[in-house]
Design a protein around this motif. Sequence first.
Motif, short mmCIF file in Angstrom:
data_model
loop_
_atom_site.label_atom_id
_atom_site.label_comp_id
_atom_site.label_asym_id
_atom_site.label_seq_id
_atom_site.Cartn_x
_atom_site.Cartn_y
_atom_site.Cartn_z
N ILE A 55 0.99 -1.58 -0.31
CA ILE A 55 0.05 0.14 -0.17
C ILE A 55 1.15 1.39 0.07
O ILE A 55 0.75 2.27 -1.27
CB ILE A 55 -0.59 0.28 0.92
CG1 ILE A 55 -1.74 -1.10 0.97
CG2 ILE A 55 -1.60 1.53 1.74
CD1 ILE A 55 -2.78 -1.20 2.32
N ASN A 59 1.51 4.16 -2.69
CA ASN A 59 0.96 4.82 -2.99
C ASN A 59 2.15 6.43 -3.46
O ASN A 59 2.43 7.07 -3.89
CB ASN A 59 0.61 5.81 -1.43
CG ASN A 59 -1.21 6.09 -0.81
OD1 ASN A 59 -1.32 6.32 -1.81
ND2 ASN A 59 -0.24 6.58 0.31
N VAL A 74 -3.67 -3.89 -7.47
CA VAL A 74 -3.34 -3.87 -5.86
C VAL A 74 -3.06 -5.36 -5.93
O VAL A 74 -3.92 -5.77 -4.45
CB VAL A 74 -3.37 -3.08 -5.33
CG1 VAL A 74 -2.30 -2.47 -4.13
CG2 VAL A 74 -3.06 -1.51 -6.02
N MET B 47 -3.41 5.09 4.88
CA MET B 47 -4.40 4.28 5.06
C MET B 47 -5.35 5.46 5.95
O MET B 47 -6.60 5.90 6.19
CB MET B 47 -4.12 3.62 5.93
CG MET B 47 -3.71 2.26 6.15
SD MET B 47 -4.34 1.61 4.79
CE MET B 47 -5.21 -0.25 5.23
N PHE B 276 -6.91 4.89 1.28
CA PHE B 276 -6.10 4.44 0.70
C PHE B 276 -7.38 3.51 -0.72
O PHE B 276 -7.18 3.99 -1.90
CB PHE B 276 -5.35 3.29 0.77
CG PHE B 276 -4.62 2.60 -0.49
CD1 PHE B 276 -3.57 3.07 -0.97
CD2 PHE B 276 -4.83 1.34 -0.77
CE1 PHE B 276 -3.49 2.36 -1.85
CE2 PHE B 276 -4.11 1.14 -1.51
CZ PHE B 276 -2.85 1.50 -2.57
#
Lengths: 95, 356
Positions: A55, A59, A74, B47, B276
């Motif tokens: 994650i 990003n 993903v 997150m 996210f």
Amino acid sequence: MKPACKSCTKEHEKTNYLHMKQQIIEILTELRPEFDFTQDVDFIEAGMLDSFDVIMLVNTLDEKLGISIDGMDVVPENFSSAEKIEALLKKNGVK
Amino acid sequence: MSLKFTYHNKRICGILTVLPQREVLFEEEMDNYNFSPAKSMKLKLAMGFNKHRIVDENTNVSDLAVFGINYLLNNQLIKKEDISALILVTQSPEHFLPATSNIIQGKADLGTDMLCMDINQGCGGFVIGLMQAYSLLEQQEIKKVLLINADVLSHKVSKRDRNSYPLVGDAACLTVVERSETPETIHAVVNMDGRGASAIQIPAGGFKMPGTPETAEVKEDENGNFRSLENLVMKGDEVFNFVQTKVPPMIEELLKIAGKTTDEIDYYFFHQPNKFMLNKLADKIGVPREKMPSNVVENFGNASGATIPTAVSFNLGDVALTHSYEVCFSGFGIGLTWAAIVQKLEKLKFNEIIYY
């Protein structure tokens, strides 16, 4: 500027290829400095990247490259090597 | 293809969000997780971990719900005699039986000429509950439906589970649903797939695996999270993949049915699992991220079916009293369930947050 000849084009693409792979390895190293991402291993299976790392990596790549990696992409298998990540970036519009 | 529903002349009258007073910061809990502080801080950004609202150990769903009902009654936002049905959508029932909706009805001293029902739904619970409310309003005897989405799942999430605890929140949202004078059509779509039921579950404590000292034993999983079989467990990767695969085509299908373009929808109020996931959904559906608020988790936590109405209360507030909007609600998660509604959010009579 367009490359002057075919060989130059090849060289240029190669340079880009190296540049992108190098960038990916730099980003991975920044994320998990304790691992050597130049190794020829599966990053996920070797425990070098977990789902939270993925994650954060997405990003970072989105931000640095001005893209949005498709959420459906993903999945761990797309992040198991620098080559796989590179292919993913190309699929998501990075040239 | 989804199961499709259509409703006419129904509206949301108002939304009241009840949140616990107790606010806990991510930094205060970081040491519980098996991560370095640096990694925790990066995750916080990605997150949307920031702070969450958590009830104390003695507070349950009926406490939050009755507090909200009393607020509505005391402020003349609804009359007791107008509540013909109370739908409670929760996965934090106070007992196996009776239904918690009956307990709420009794504690709030509501009339007996009414229907109470519990619906066991989680992240999709606002959409499912709203559809049930619209269906009940087809009966002329039904005046108004009080839909309550309430959960206190922090009681069931291990404090040492970094997958779930930083995100969990507790809340109750009371949505009053009634008939509308304006001839608006509401479109809804629903999908469920029990083959994915184990993606989010509490394995023990029910009839199949009753609670025992063994099921209460806390163990470390392969990712370094500590939880027991009586705690909520979420397979984060599976859930993420399911949402990204199933939700965008469902929204596309619903907009087509409703005859709307993505631009014609003012807000996409989606369930709030984390920032996210919502950003990725917005990008995939092709709507600006500011049209899909993703700020509930970072401010209050994810209170399951309560997150959509919380997002409406928090992001629109009083503006919703003077403006109407085209909205798309979508809930997805436990079940697995994925569902959505497109409708006009007519000017609300109330839309606020109060604290218990």
